[in-house]
Scaffold this active site. Structure first.
Site, short mmCIF file in Angstrom:
data_model
loop_
_atom_site.label_atom_id
_atom_site.label_comp_id
_atom_site.label_asym_id
_atom_site.label_seq_id
_atom_site.Cartn_x
_atom_site.Cartn_y
_atom_site.Cartn_z
N HIS A 125 0.81 -1.22 0.00
CA HIS A 125 0.00 0.00 0.00
C HIS A 125 0.84 1.28 0.00
CE1 HIS A 125 -3.63 -2.26 0.43
NE2 HIS A 125 -3.34 -2.72 1.64
N ASP A 162 -3.39 -10.53 -2.20
CA ASP A 162 -3.94 -9.98 -0.96
C ASP A 162 -5.39 -9.57 -1.19
OD1 ASP A 162 -2.64 -8.57 1.75
OD2 ASP A 162 -4.41 -7.53 1.01
N HIS A 164 -6.82 -6.94 -0.18
CA HIS A 164 -6.88 -5.51 -0.46
C HIS A 164 -6.04 -5.20 -1.70
CE1 HIS A 164 -7.59 -5.83 3.94
NE2 HIS A 164 -8.52 -4.94 3.68
N ASP A 246 -5.25 -12.60 3.71
CA ASP A 246 -6.46 -12.07 4.32
C ASP A 246 -7.71 -12.29 3.48
OD1 ASP A 246 -5.19 -10.36 2.57
OD2 ASP A 246 -5.22 -8.61 3.89
#
Length: 311
Positions: A125, A162, A164, A246
């Site tokens: 990120h 991931d 996200h 996740d």
């Protein structure tokens, strides 16, 4: 050939506030699982500190200076609502970058077939001059640029599974025609990026958003119909993986319904991609995963496949 596993005690010194999901216990859970007898043949190595000049491959020097200057003498400092630093955070972040660079060196030199970098903080990120989403530096993006510019590769694939979207990796590699970046992720979900229309400056980005409550069958469809044909045509010389765990159904921060078997499957098909085009050369690095039991089990499944391919 073998599978290299990089970590370092410094990564346990990146301490987040109580109750924060990106916690020291994540690495402890992984280490405990990878201490089991079936992982005895892992080549266990300390992640070195990256030189600050390596950070500049993706981030301006003044950004790294600002992160270093923000390190508190004690307690915590908040860079945003989600991203925090403690006295050990900067060294941990350098280990996370350094582990990736060392892994690239070893895999490209033939010292290891593949590698897993179990360090934190994560990185996908972090944008060019903005820490966010628990991330300080773009670990995988820096590794991709390093492989291209230091080792002279012409084509590197970065695959991020991931839950996200890897907005930072996408931003850092947006203008890089020698990379293909593929991301599967839940949408809608924070950070709100990763739409299919986001294609990169050279058509080098492929986003595969998945609806909440999607399962492994949806992952397989997206990879087989879209990602793998594009990556096969690209024929990468190295495969880098942002391995976030996740998307597991037990994870508290999202709503995808993957199981441990789905992480086994996606690892196998990425190893197949590496076998077909890159001589099996693959480097994976830890991103998310916040249910400790699911994280440990999923990382173990991921590493088990890497070891099977690296034997």
């Amino acid at each position: 050939m073998t599978t290299a596993y990089f970590s370092h005690p410094d990564c346990l010194n990146h301490v987040t506030p109580p109750g924060h999901p990106e916690q020291v216990a994540r690495l402890e859970a992984i280490a405990q699982r990878l201490a089991m007898p079936q992982f005895a043949d892992l080549l266990r190595l300390d992640a070195p500190l990256a030189e600050e000049a390596e950070i500049a491959r993706c981030h301006p020097p003044q950004y790294a200076d600002a992160i270093k200057a923000a390190v508190p003498e004690s307690g915590y400092v908040s860079l945003d609502a989600d991203t925090h630093m403690s006295p050990g955070s900067y060294a941990a972040a350098l280990r996370a970058v350094g582990g990736n660079l060392k892994a690239v060196n070893m895999v490209l030199s033939g010292q290891a077939q593949n590698a897993f970098v179990g360090c934190r903080p994560p990185g996908h990120h972090a944008e060019q001059a903005k820490p966010m989403g628990f991330c300080l530096f773009g670990n995988v993006a820096i590794a991709a640029k390093y492989a291209l510019d230091h080792h002279g590769l012409e084509r590197v694939a970065v695959v991020d599974f991931d839950v996200h979207h890897g907005n930072g990796t996408q931003a850092l590699l947006w203008d890089e025609p020698r990379v293909r970046f593929v991301s599967t992720h839940q949408s809608p979900l924070w950070p709100g990026t990763g739409e299919r229309a986001e294609r990169g400056a050279h058509g080098n980005v492929m986003n595969l958003p998945l609806a909440p409550h999607s399962g492994g069958a949806d992952l397989r469809r997206a990879m087989e119909q879209y990602a793998l044909p594009m990556l096969d045509e690209f024929a990468p010389e190295l495969v880098l993986v942002s391995a976030g765990f996740d998307a597991h159904m037990a994870d508290p921060l999202a709503q995808l319904n993957w199981t441990t078997d789905d992480f086994t499957w996606v690892t196998r098909i990425l190893c197949d991609l590496a076998d077909d085009h890159a001589g099996g050369r693959l480097v994976s690095t830890l991103e998310g995963g916040y249910d400790l039991e699911a994280l440990a089990a999923s990382v173990a499944a991921h590493v088990q496949v890497l070891m099977e391919r690296g034997s």
